[in-house]
Design a protein around this motif. Structure first.
Motif, PDB file in Angstrom:
ATOM      1  N   UNK A 162       0.701  -1.110   0.035  1.00  0.00           N
ATOM      2  CA  UNK A 162       0.037  -0.449  -0.109  1.00  0.00           C
ATOM      3  C   UNK A 162       0.945   1.413   0.084  1.00  0.00           C
ATOM      4  N   UNK A 163       0.246   2.045  -0.079  1.00  0.00           N
ATOM      5  CA  UNK A 163       1.015   3.749   0.023  1.00  0.00           C
ATOM      6  C   UNK A 163       0.477   4.220   1.528  1.00  0.00           C
ATOM      7  N   UNK A 164       1.173   5.420   1.670  1.00  0.00           N
ATOM      8  CA  UNK A 164       1.157   6.296   3.678  1.00  0.00           C
ATOM      9  C   UNK A 164       1.470   7.267   2.902  1.00  0.00           C
ATOM     10  N   UNK A 165       1.649   7.960   3.547  1.00  0.00           N
ATOM     11  CA  UNK A 165       2.671   9.056   3.916  1.00  0.00           C
ATOM     12  C   UNK A 165       1.052  10.964   3.514  1.00  0.00           C
ATOM     13  N   UNK A 166       1.878  12.197   3.512  1.00  0.00           N
ATOM     14  CA  UNK A 166       1.777  13.044   3.206  1.00  0.00           C
ATOM     15  C   UNK A 166       1.773  13.956   1.848  1.00  0.00           C
ATOM     16  N   UNK A 167       1.253  14.912   1.041  1.00  0.00           N
ATOM     17  CA  UNK A 167       1.716  15.648   0.791  1.00  0.00           C
ATOM     18  C   UNK A 167       2.156  14.496  -0.549  1.00  0.00           C
ATOM     19  N   UNK A 168       3.853  15.168  -0.896  1.00  0.00           N
ATOM     20  CA  UNK A 168       4.933  14.623  -1.579  1.00  0.00           C
ATOM     21  C   UNK A 168       5.797  13.958  -0.997  1.00  0.00           C
ATOM     22  N   UNK A 169       5.581  13.792  -0.125  1.00  0.00           N
ATOM     23  CA  UNK A 169       6.241  12.476   0.923  1.00  0.00           C
ATOM     24  C   UNK A 169       6.003  11.079   0.957  1.00  0.00           C
ATOM     25  N   UNK A 170       5.647  10.247  -0.028  1.00  0.00           N
ATOM     26  CA  UNK A 170       5.416   9.097   0.107  1.00  0.00           C
ATOM     27  C   UNK A 170       5.930   7.681   0.664  1.00  0.00           C
ATOM     28  N   UNK A 171       4.776   6.728   0.812  1.00  0.00           N
ATOM     29  CA  UNK A 171       6.192   5.609   0.875  1.00  0.00           C
ATOM     30  C   UNK A 171       5.546   4.456   0.540  1.00  0.00           C
ATOM     31  N   UNK A 172       5.739   3.570  -0.823  1.00  0.00           N
ATOM     32  CA  UNK A 172       5.348   2.559  -0.688  1.00  0.00           C
ATOM     33  C   UNK A 172       5.914   1.106  -0.025  1.00  0.00           C
ATOM     34  N   UNK A 173       4.573   0.542   0.861  1.00  0.00           N
ATOM     35  CA  UNK A 173       4.863  -0.489   1.648  1.00  0.00           C
ATOM     36  C   UNK A 173       5.385  -1.287   1.014  1.00  0.00           C
ATOM     37  N   UNK A 174       6.568  -2.568   1.418  1.00  0.00           N
ATOM     38  CA  UNK A 174       6.644  -4.101   0.800  1.00  0.00           C
ATOM     39  C   UNK A 174       6.437  -4.644   1.599  1.00  0.00           C
ATOM     40  N   UNK A 175       6.288  -5.524   1.533  1.00  0.00           N
ATOM     41  CA  UNK A 175       6.031  -7.147   2.147  1.00  0.00           C
ATOM     42  C   UNK A 175       7.524  -8.007   1.487  1.00  0.00           C
ATOM     43  N   UNK A 176       8.184  -8.062   2.054  1.00  0.00           N
ATOM     44  CA  UNK A 176       9.660  -9.114   1.541  1.00  0.00           C
ATOM     45  C   UNK A 176       9.820 -10.169   2.209  1.00  0.00           C
ATOM     46  N   UNK A 177      10.963 -10.898   1.964  1.00  0.00           N
ATOM     47  CA  UNK A 177      11.099 -12.073   2.721  1.00  0.00           C
ATOM     48  C   UNK A 177      11.919 -11.212   3.876  1.00  0.00           C
ATOM     49  N   UNK A 178      10.498 -12.298   5.248  1.00  0.00           N
ATOM     50  CA  UNK A 178      10.182 -11.851   6.677  1.00  0.00           C
ATOM     51  C   UNK A 178      12.306 -12.340   7.004  1.00  0.00           C
TER      52      UNK A 178
END
Ligand SMILES: Cc1ncc(COP(=O)(O)O)c(C=O)c1O
Length: 421
Positions: A340-356
């Motif tokens: 998913x995507x999080x953050x505010x304005x142009x400060x965004x993060x694309x969450x990743x679900x990698x190999x734990x």
């Protein structure tokens, strides 16, 4: 020195960086969220050239300097309500050190020298100098060999506030528990990133929690420090990320967007109420560094600030950020490893679900793929929960560049490995 696997930068203009082979890279991370006006801004370059020809260095104990005086005046016009003093440093780490010195000195002067604990969050990043590093909630940055450097007096049991498992940020209950554990009368300050930087991949703290901390600080006499080194100067769609919650911190530190990457300068903005506790000018108590507030850095930053204000770029970041968030969410949806995507304005993060079992490997893979497709991204997160890439293009990004960013990102996402089951 071994050869770097990174491309050799040759030049840059606007949102693009070019390497020595002529390949172009769209800078979707604004350097490290500092090149907020893009590269080669003509007005900023002209201001730097102009100042170079006049005077590049005088020391604050010997001369006042006009660009710094103007910068202070214009900064106060956009600073949180009640700001009464601006202290300059060269980096975000130093600005945070300065905020710590002010907080400790303030309590000494106001009859509470026993207030020495500073509470911070994990994950967080506050810088690489000793005090800032001591507060940084980011185990990979805290090599065990650094222990003798870190002032343990700042911290105490329970002073590192952690979110509940699986959450990105601590909430009110976790902060309440930490304050109860340490004892409010021992607390000098609480330091927060209102929107998290690299450590959480742009995870915002809850606005209610920030407002609750403001009320607790007022009621119990400790100070609230907002580390806006990354989130300040319009990046989140408001001048300050704290503005989203309607909170004015006692001390606000910022840096990156202040200079746009054209030079080194950082600030600690101090509320008048705090500055008034000092009988001598605050600057002479907390001191600074040789280059703090030098005329060249001030002239460059003044030109950057005038661009931010003149073009109302914080408002542009709000509009463009909302569009980017929506389009990124759609783009990421088909990929099982994108959370998913999080953050505010142009400060965004694309969450990743990698190999734990291999935390942060997936973000490295995506960043390398993006680079091959001519797109620069920043890593975010410190563990499997927070793993992400930051998407934070310059505030001056055009609509066409935004579409091109998403096209290149789609190419990179197409190279992600299959999910581990
Ligand atoms: C939130 C935050 N605080 C502090 C710092 C440290 O700033 P600097 O690298 O300028 O010392 C950074 C840098 O990335 C940051 O993002």
């Amino acid at each position: 020195m071994t050869a770097s696997p990174l491309p050799m930068a040759a030049s840059a203009q606007g949102s693009y960086v070019y390497d020595e082979t002529g390949k172009d890279y769209l800078d979707a991370s604004s350097g490290v969220l500092n090149v907020n006006l893009g590269h080669g801004n003509p007005q900023v370059l002209a201001a730097i050239r102009d100042q170079l020809a006049k005077v590049t260095f005088t020391h604050r104990t010997q001369f006042a300097n006009r660009p710094l005086a103007r910068l202070t005046e214009e900064l106060l016009a956009v600073a949180p309500a009640g700001t009464g003093h601006v202290e300059y440093a060269n980096s975000g780490s130093e600005a945070n050190e300065c905020a710590l010195r002010i907080a400790l000195a303030y309590h000494h002067r106001t009859g509470s020298p026993g207030r020495t604990v500073v509470l911070s969050e994990q994950p967080s990043y506050h810088g690489m100098t000793a005090g800032a590093l001591a507060l940084t909630g980011q185990p990979p940055k805290l090599d065990p060999s650094f222990a003798p450097l870190l002032p343990s007096a700042l911290a105490a049991d329970g002073s590192r506030v952690r979110p509940v498992p699986g959450a990105l940020r601590a909430g009110t209950e976790q902060w309440r528990h930490a304050l109860d554990t340490v004892g409010r009368a021992r607390v000098a300050a609480v330091i927060v990133e209102p929107v998290g930087g690299s450590s959480s991949g742009a995870a915002p703290m809850a606005e209610d929690t920030l407002r609750w901390l403001r009320a607790e600080a007022d009621h119990h006499g400790f100070l609230l420090i907002a580390d806006e080194v990354m989130s300040g100067f319009g990046r989140t769609g408001r001048w300050w990320a704290c503005d989203h919650a309607g909170v004015a911190p006692d001390l606000l530190t910022s840096g990156k967007g202040l200079t746009g990457g054209y030079t080194s300068l950082a600030v600690t903005l101090v509320q008048e109420r705090v500055a008034a506790a000092f009988e001598r000018p605050l600057g002479s108590v907390v001191l600074g560094h040789t280059m703090s507030g030098n005329p060249l850095a001030a002239a460059a930053s003044l030109a950057v600030l005038r661009q931010l204000r003149g073009q109302d770029l914080p408002a542009r970041a709000a509009v463009l950020g909302a569009e980017l968030l929506e389009r990124l969410s759609k783009l990421g949806a088909p990929y099982p490893l994108v959370t998913g995507v999080r953050g505010r304005g142009l400060m965004l993060g694309l969450g990743l679900s990698g190999d734990p079992a291999r935390p942060l490997e997936l973000s490295r893979t995506l960043i390398a793929a993006a680079r091959r497709h001519g797109l620069i991204l920043c890593p975010g997160g410190i563990d499997a929960t927070t793993e992400s890439v930051m998407v934070a293009p310059p505030l001056t990004t055009s609509d066409h560049e935004l579409t091109e960013l998403l096209r290149r990102l789609e190419c990179a996402l197409g190279e992600l490995p299959a999910p581990v089951r």
